[in-house]
Design an enzyme around this catalytic site. Structure first.
Site, PDB file in Angstrom:
ATOM      1  N   ASN A   1       0.857  -1.187   0.000  1.00 47.42           N
ATOM      2  CA  ASN A   1       0.000   0.000   0.000  1.00 47.42           C
ATOM      3  C   ASN A   1       0.889   1.230   0.000  1.00 47.42           C
ATOM      4  OD1 ASN A   1      -2.826   1.313   0.558  1.00 47.42           O
ATOM      5  ND2 ASN A   1      -1.409   2.297   1.982  1.00 47.42           N
TER       6      ASN A   1
ATOM      7  N   ARG B   1      -7.583   3.671   6.351  1.00 47.20           N
ATOM      8  CA  ARG B   1      -6.542   3.728   5.325  1.00 47.20           C
ATOM      9  C   ARG B   1      -5.775   2.412   5.257  1.00 47.20           C
ATOM     10  NH1 ARG B   1      -8.721   7.746   2.551  1.00 47.20           N
ATOM     11  NH2 ARG B   1      -8.611   9.763   3.621  1.00 47.20           N
TER      12      ARG B   1
ATOM     13  N   ASP C   1      -5.120  22.120   8.831  1.00 47.52           N
ATOM     14  CA  ASP C   1      -5.469  21.090   7.865  1.00 47.52           C
ATOM     15  C   ASP C   1      -6.337  21.656   6.747  1.00 47.52           C
ATOM     16  OD1 ASP C   1      -6.607  18.277   6.921  1.00 47.52           O
ATOM     17  OD2 ASP C   1      -4.918  17.911   8.266  1.00 47.52           O
TER      18      ASP C   1
END
Length: 500
Positions: A185, A207, A298
């Site tokens: 990944n 994730r 963010d």
């Protein structure tokens, strides 16, 4: 990828891409001192908002201490450069999207002639296989195991510390072999530097990296990790793309690049690493080893709260002889991730249409943090169709699980025009009848409007013309001028100097 779709040369590494941007007069070299603490953020934001070039900071410093290498910023600050990273000009995005859709779900072959016509697809599949190399540019030199020597930005006032913002974090599940790259990944997770040999990897529980970490923790074994900094554009964009879980980001980068990805054995962990990266960081994530990450500014435009995430214990840092450090800034849109997201939206349309045939267009407004809101244009044919499309989108791709508002409009409405959207909502939408509400659905942890962390509601607004059982009354006809009259009026005004 087929030469029929790739209109630009192959970019085997970041340097090749930077050379191309320089030839396109799209690279600015800044010789003046720029501070990594907050000041570099302002430079990147100014360049992005002006549609400006890639920035190379040759004299970056942190609190008066000069950086050990140049810093590259605003790499994908325009849609044209994102398209170039994919190997095409902006006008080629639609064709590339159709090509990738065919590569993912090819139709049955109808005879030899049809098979030969699909040679570009077959060739792309062959180019996706990684090639193992022994002498990697990314391992030309071994650096001291000291992350504090890297020119890592502190982007925003109030940030907890230095933050690596463009890392390609590479993991594999427990029970796999290092050579089994199809199970790797690749994800872009922000990484906070907390010591010379320790960095926090912020991956959310859904994730791929987090799933791999759970498999190693269940076996009570440390997980090997490689972090690539300054990867080639195809690898960077593949790691950022919301690909299906069954698609290897490493293999997909070969399709985008038009050449096989080059990999090499890591030196201290049982992993294979991108051979052409600028910097490689190797290490292990040990079960239970966590630290408080953040707060950091963010993509929502807010500081997110500090939370505990896994720590990477670094075992080695290698790099090219004259490395470059790649960085970016995440904040309230427009920012680099929102620009990338706009191109990814165009790229994904053909694949989405393959699953939702009535879909004509889809817009993720960048100001809505790229994916929190979607405006969907459909070819409506039957009652309830807009709601079916909403539910299909929420369930089709992982990134749409975070889309908390979907507005569905007809073919005569431009889904990328706020005036058209407002008119459709004002004239075709009844709040009591045309609102779909859901509660307790997955949501981004960084969404402060969510009543519970990771869980929130969703709303669908059906702004389409109501037909059949959707309404008990007739629908008025839209007023439009006679086309001949409109054309004559435009011609007369143009001749008088008032037309466009």
């Amino acid at each position: 990828m087929s030469d029929a779709f790739r209109s630009l040369p192959v970019f085997p590494d970041l340097r090749a891409f930077l050379s191309w941007t320089a030839a396109e007069k799209n690279l600015a070299v800044l010789p003046d001192r720029v501070d990594l603490r907050h000041e570099m953020t302002a430079f990147q934001q100014a360049a992005l908002r002006a549609g400006g070039p890639v920035l190379r900071f040759n004299c970056a410093h942190l609190d008066g201490q000069p950086a050990t290498m140049p810093v590259i910023g605003n790499l994908f600050g325009t849609e044209a450069r994102v398209a170039a990273g994919l190997g095409v000009r902006p006008e080629g995005i639609a064709d590339l999207g159709a090509f990738l859709a065919a590569l993912r779900t090819p139709a049955p072959v109808d005879g030899w002639r049809d098979a030969l016509s699909r040679w570009p697809v077959l060739r792309a599949a062959l180019q996706s296989r990684p090639a193992l190399v022994k002498h990697a540019p990314a391992q030309q030199e071994t650096a001291p195991t000291d992350l504090t020597r890297l020119p890592v930005q502190i982007p925003w006032p109030g940030d907890a510390g230095p933050l690596i913002t463009w890392p390609v974090v590479i993991t594999r599940p427990h029970g796999s072999e290092a050579r089994d790259t199809a199970r790797y990944n690749l994800g872009v997770y922000r990484a906070q530097v907390i010591g010379p040999d320790r960095m926090i990897l912020r991956w959310l529980s859904q994730r791929g990296g987090a799933a791999h970490a759970r498999s190693w923790a269940a076996a009570a074994e440390p997980m090997p990790v490689v972090v690539a900094l300054g990867a080639d554009p195809a690898l960077l964009l593949s790691a950022a793309l919301p690909l299906p879980e069954t698609v290897s980001e490493l293999a997909f980068s070969g399709v985008l690049r038009g050449a096989r990805p080059q990999i090499t054995p890591a030196q201290t962990v049982p992993m294979l690493a991108p051979a052409t990266a600028e910097i490689l960081i190797e290490g292990f994530v040990h079960p239970g080893d966590t630290a408080m990450e953040g707060p950091f500014g963010d993509h929502t435009g807010y500081n997110n709260p500090a939370e505990a995430y896994p720590v990477l214990q670094v075992t080695r840092i290698t790099h090219r002889r004259d490395p470059l450090y790649l960085t970016t800034v995440t904040g309230r849109p427009p920012d680099e991730p929102s620009v990338i997201g706009g191109v990814f939206n165009q790229l994904a349309l053909p694949s989405m249409r393959a699953q939702i045939p009535e879909l004509r267009d889809l817009w993720l407004p960048p100001a809505a943090c790229s994916y929190r809101m979607a405006v969907v244009q459909i070819a409506k044919r039957y009652p309830g169709q807009a709601r079916r499309v909403m539910m299909a989108l929420w369930g089709m791709l992982a990134q749409f699980s975070y889309t908390k508002m979907i507005v569905v409009v007809d073919e005569d409405i431009n889904p990328r025009n706020w005036d058209d959207i407002a008119w459709a909502l004002s004239t075709r939408f009844d709040p009591a009848r045309d609102t779909l509400l859901m509660d307790g659905t997955p949501m981004d942890h960084l969404d402060f409007s969510a009543p519970r962390m990771g869980l929130a509601g969703k709303i669908g607004l059906d702004a389409t013309t109501k037909i059949g059982a959707e309404t008990g009354r007739g629908w008025a006809e839209i007023i439009r001028p006679d086309p001949a009259h409109a054309a004559r009026a435009e011609a007369v005004l143009r001749a008088a100097g008032w037309g466009a």
